[in-house]
Enzyme design. Sequence first.
Site, mmCIF file in Angstrom:
data_model
loop_
_atom_site.group_PDB
_atom_site.id
_atom_site.type_symbol
_atom_site.label_atom_id
_atom_site.label_comp_id
_atom_site.label_asym_id
_atom_site.label_seq_id
_atom_site.Cartn_x
_atom_site.Cartn_y
_atom_site.Cartn_z
ATOM 1 N N ASP A 14 31.748 -60.047 -14.334
ATOM 2 C CA ASP A 14 31.508 -59.231 -12.988
ATOM 3 C C ASP A 14 33.224 -59.124 -12.672
ATOM 4 O O ASP A 14 33.602 -60.174 -13.004
ATOM 5 C CB ASP A 14 30.735 -60.102 -12.004
ATOM 6 C CG ASP A 14 30.884 -59.327 -10.983
ATOM 7 O OD1 ASP A 14 30.173 -58.227 -10.695
ATOM 8 O OD2 ASP A 14 30.959 -60.387 -9.929
ATOM 9 N N ASP A 16 34.116 -57.808 -8.775
ATOM 10 C CA ASP A 16 34.521 -57.824 -7.556
ATOM 11 C C ASP A 16 33.410 -59.413 -7.424
ATOM 12 O O ASP A 16 32.571 -59.481 -7.232
ATOM 13 C CB ASP A 16 33.680 -57.186 -6.528
ATOM 14 C CG ASP A 16 35.026 -56.013 -5.557
ATOM 15 O OD1 ASP A 16 36.187 -57.436 -5.228
ATOM 16 O OD2 ASP A 16 34.854 -55.242 -5.142
HETATM 17 MG MG LIG Z 1 30.555 -59.679 -7.643
#
Ligand SMILES: [Mg+2]
Length: 270
Positions: A14, A16
């Site tokens: 991932d 962010d």
């Molecule tokens: Mg995230």
Amino acid sequence: MTTIVRKMSGLLIDLDGTIYHGSKRIEHADKLIADLRTGGLAYKYVTNNSSATPEDVADRLKAMGIEAYADDVCTSAQAAATYIAEKLPGASVFVIGEKGLREAVVRAGLTITEDNPDYVLQGIDREFNYSRLAKAVRYILDGASYVMTNPDLLLPTENGLQPGAGSIGASLTAAGGKQPVVIGKPSAILMNYSLNRLGRTAADTWVIGDNMATDIAAGHASGCGTILVLTGLTRSDNYEYYAEIACCKPDVICTRLDELRSYISTYRGI
Ligand SMILES: [Mg+2]
């Protein structure tokens, strides 16, 4: 009792809350990625964000001192366009979305149209208005298939929480009376697209992320191993709350990215 040790030949990471917060790199993210590159461990970044192109995302990472290429990035926009192209090659698509989504649609050989589409494809669109809503709803009522890039209702931004693609989608669903096919995490569609791009199977791939309800749930849905990092949304003091919402738990929890580096290094011997 026999302990089954899962292989680790690929990672789906991932962005962010895991690698960066907005334009700020999370501590040790650069060293983590450098380790993976040196050690030859295959990885892709997997993001629900449909607004940016893979080139935009790579540029953002490079600006933070992290070596990155567009091919490292799998977006919900790319997975959505690929999903539609596999269902109906060359389909016509009415797009509610930004540059990343429009480019993905064109690159998948689909046609963007404002009139009588086969598909309504909707992501985040910060220019969204009543006229776009009215058109989308008209097409859905007339029988167009409805695909949504990602279900996130809120997005953390530098200006606090703002409505995400899921909140725009709620208005289309309320008026159009049709649930969308959801592409982004926690859906397995984005994960399977990313595994395909990675060239690995779920059985020897691990998902790394900060969000229980999207990253860890998507890891479970696709059959990958899961590592939660406490660098973003989930913290030790809200972990139980999010575990209950997500109805799942990660295989491994790492508080910081240096801890994750050690874990991967020990696990893989890189
Ligand atoms: Mg995230």
